[in-house]
Design an enzyme around this catalytic site. Sequence first.
Site, mmCIF file in Angstrom:
data_model
loop_
_atom_site.group_PDB
_atom_site.id
_atom_site.type_symbol
_atom_site.label_atom_id
_atom_site.label_comp_id
_atom_site.label_asym_id
_atom_site.label_seq_id
_atom_site.Cartn_x
_atom_site.Cartn_y
_atom_site.Cartn_z
ATOM 1 C CE1 TYR A 106 -4.538 -1.320 1.107
ATOM 2 C CE2 TYR A 106 -3.028 -2.782 1.989
ATOM 3 C CZ TYR A 106 -3.585 -2.515 1.646
ATOM 4 O OH TYR A 106 -5.164 -3.463 1.266
ATOM 5 C CE1 TYR A 145 -2.164 -6.401 3.833
ATOM 6 C CE2 TYR A 145 -2.643 -6.446 1.648
ATOM 7 C CZ TYR A 145 -3.439 -6.377 3.200
ATOM 8 O OH TYR A 145 -4.351 -5.986 3.608
ATOM 9 N NE ARG A 155 -6.999 -10.249 4.927
ATOM 10 C CZ ARG A 155 -8.094 -9.479 4.181
ATOM 11 N NH1 ARG A 155 -7.510 -8.400 4.478
ATOM 12 N NH2 ARG A 155 -8.917 -9.926 3.793
ATOM 13 C CG HIS A 158 -8.516 -7.877 0.135
ATOM 14 N ND1 HIS A 158 -6.998 -8.228 0.225
ATOM 15 C CD2 HIS A 158 -7.538 -6.789 0.895
ATOM 16 C CE1 HIS A 158 -6.177 -7.341 1.672
ATOM 17 N NE2 HIS A 158 -6.968 -6.635 1.573
ATOM 18 C CG HIS A 160 -9.589 -2.232 2.022
ATOM 19 N ND1 HIS A 160 -9.667 -2.908 2.728
ATOM 20 C CD2 HIS A 160 -8.271 -2.536 1.566
ATOM 21 C CE1 HIS A 160 -9.258 -4.176 3.101
ATOM 22 N NE2 HIS A 160 -8.369 -3.575 2.079
#
Length: 235
Positions: A106, A145, A155, A158, A160
Site C-alpha cells: 500500500y 501481503y 491476506r 482483495h 476494499h
Amino acid sequence: MSEIIYNGFDPLVQPPALYPEYKSTVLRAPSKPLVLLKKSLAELSGPVFGDINLGPLDNDLTKNSIRNGEPIGERIVVHGTVKDEWGRPIPHALIEVWQANACGRYVHKVDQHDAPLDPNFLGTGRCLTDAEGNYRFYTIKPGAYPWGNHHNAWRPNHIHFSVFGANIGSRLVTQMYFPGDPLLQYDPIFLGVPPAGRELLISQFDLSLTEPNFALGYRFDIVLRGSGATPFENR
Ligand SMILES: [Fe+2]
C-alpha cells in the site's frame, strides 16, 4: 420523529464483532451488550455524496496517478450492481475503493512490507452507480501481503470497498475477493464471515466483461442492508 424500519444485521451472513482468530477484534469488540438507538429521520436525510462531480480518471486506477509510465501488474475491470434489500437498483451510489499494488504494497506510511512501491499506482479511486445501479472501474489486480496477525499470515488478494447508498444508514464497508484464491481458506478476516456470507464477498470472473487485449473482467454485485446484504468486513 417517526422510526425508520430497516432489517437488521443477519447473523447468518454478517461477521460477529468478536472473532478471536482475527486478533484486532479482541480489543475492538464491545465487551458489554449493545444499546440499540432508536433510528431517526436523520438516517434518511443526512448528507450523502451522490451529487459530487467525479474527475474523469477517478474510476481508472490504472491511469489516475501515472507519473512516468504504466502501472505494473494485471489490468482488471470490475463491474457490478448495487441494490437495496428489496432488490431495487440504487442509482448514484458512491463507491470508493482502495487496495495494495500488484506486489502487495500500500502507499501508506504504516505499510512497511518489503515489497516495491509502484510510482504509477496510488491504489485509490471512486465511481458512482448509474441510473440502473451499475458501476465499473479499472484497476490492477492487487497482490497478497503479509500481516502480523499470526505466524505466516498473508491476506488474500482483495479490494476494499466503501459504499454510500441512498442515505447514511446504508453505508457498507467491505472487501472484494477473487475466485480460486488459495489464501482464502487461511484468512481469519474472511473466515470470520459466516459460511453463508463468504460467497457474497468473492467476485466472479466473467469473460463477457473481459475487454479483449486490455483487461480481465470481474463481477461483484453488492446488496445494502437486509438479509441478503453483502457482509461488512467487520463490525
Ligand atoms: Fe487490505
